[in-house]
Scaffold this active site. Structure first.
Site, mmCIF file in Angstrom:
data_model
loop_
_atom_site.group_PDB
_atom_site.id
_atom_site.type_symbol
_atom_site.label_atom_id
_atom_site.label_comp_id
_atom_site.label_asym_id
_atom_site.label_seq_id
_atom_site.Cartn_x
_atom_site.Cartn_y
_atom_site.Cartn_z
ATOM 1 N N GLU A 45 0.827 -1.207 0.000
ATOM 2 C CA GLU A 45 0.000 0.000 0.000
ATOM 3 C C GLU A 45 0.860 1.255 0.000
ATOM 4 O O GLU A 45 1.976 1.266 0.519
ATOM 5 C CB GLU A 45 -0.947 0.067 1.209
ATOM 6 C CG GLU A 45 -2.286 -0.602 1.021
ATOM 7 C CD GLU A 45 -2.312 -1.981 1.637
ATOM 8 O OE1 GLU A 45 -3.316 -2.684 1.459
ATOM 9 O OE2 GLU A 45 -1.322 -2.367 2.283
ATOM 10 N N THR A 46 0.278 2.299 -0.580
ATOM 11 C CA THR A 46 0.803 3.655 -0.474
ATOM 12 C C THR A 46 -0.324 4.534 0.050
ATOM 13 O O THR A 46 -1.470 4.423 -0.397
ATOM 14 C CB THR A 46 1.301 4.169 -1.836
ATOM 15 O OG1 THR A 46 2.418 3.370 -2.262
ATOM 16 C CG2 THR A 46 1.741 5.624 -1.760
#
Length: 272
Positions: A45-46
């Site tokens: 994830e970002t």
């Protein structure tokens, strides 16, 4: 040009933990651009801060394949990147308060958790995709679907060896998870009264396995409390990532009278 920070969450070593991308100023970025950045970064994830006001920070989370409603390790990474103090993240799942101490340790408090039964068809399909059978399960920790911002089926392995031998059908599990709205699968082994080894397949994010999963940790804390497996004032220690060579350490704290589940861990920058 968009600045992208990189942090390892739930570790004090950049070679451990779960890497997360962090964009502290994503104002004006389209959904398509945020998804493209997440794919370019390549982490599970970002996190993107898309707005700020007196109510807190608007934060969104993207895997390389899709947006997810909430991500614990990217929350910890983002909070540590912001610095010591108290923050409120307004996520797609709801408001998540996060505090960071001077040592770079963050504690988030999840949205209210929930636990649901899993129907027999779903259970059978899940076991088949994992290539597990009923004998592989520790029935003292029943199969349920837990939620604390995202939905995660919880399955307990009967042995540490079973947990270590992760070899699932990627496409079958991905299809099942997409049809059910599940984010990861929380696989656990109870190593002690308050200690659990955990692993989290994440095919819907384009990732075979997550090295540290704060959202699932929060959901698991709610699961344990709801089923009366631990007390309402428990402190739990989750060990994740060891099987991947990226050790992660997650602390889950249940506070009497507090509906949300607290999840704590460190985060450190990744150079380069």
């Amino acid at each position: 040009m968009t600045e992208i920070l990189r942090y390892a969450a739930f570790s004090d070593d950049p070679k451990g933990g779960n890497p997360a991308g962090v964009v502290l100023d994503a104002t004006g970025l389209s959904d398509e651009r945020m998804l493209a950045i997440a794919a370019e970064v390549g982490y599970s994830e970002t996190a993107f801060i898309t707005g700020r006001d007196e109510g807190g920070l608007r934060v969104r989370y993207f895997s390389p394949l899709a947006e997810v409603p909430f991500c614990g390790h990217a929350t910890v990474a983002t909070a540590v990147a912001l610095g010591p103090g108290d923050h409120v993240f307004r996520t797609n799942a709801g408001e998540v308060p996060v505090s960071v101490d001077d040592a770079g340790r963050a504690t988030l408090t999840s949205v209210d958790p929930a636990v649901d039964d899993l129907d027999e068809a779903g259970r059978a399909a899940l076991l088949a995709a994992l290539r597990w059978d009923a004998a592989d399960l520790d029935e003292s920790l029943p199969v349920k679907v837990a939620y604390a911002g995202a939905r995660h089926p919880v399955l307990a392995a009967s042995s540490r060896r079973r947990l270590a031998a992760l070899d699932y059908d990627f496409e079958a599990l991905k299809t099942l998870m997409e049809s059910r709205g599940w984010t990861t699968i929380q696989l656990v082994f109870r190593a002690g009264e308050d200690t659990f080894d955990v692993r989290d397949p994440f095919p819907v994010g384009g990732v075979y396995e997550d090295p540290a999963t704060g959202a699932a940790a929060a959901a698991f804390g709610g699961y344990l409390r709801a089923l009366g497996i631990v007390g309402g004032d428990a402190v739990l220690h989750l060990r994740q990532g060891d099987d991947l060579g990226r050790p992660s350490r997650i602390t889950v704290t249940l506070v009497p009278g507090e509906a949300g589940v607290r999840v704590s861990g460190q985060a450190v920058p990744i150079a380069g």
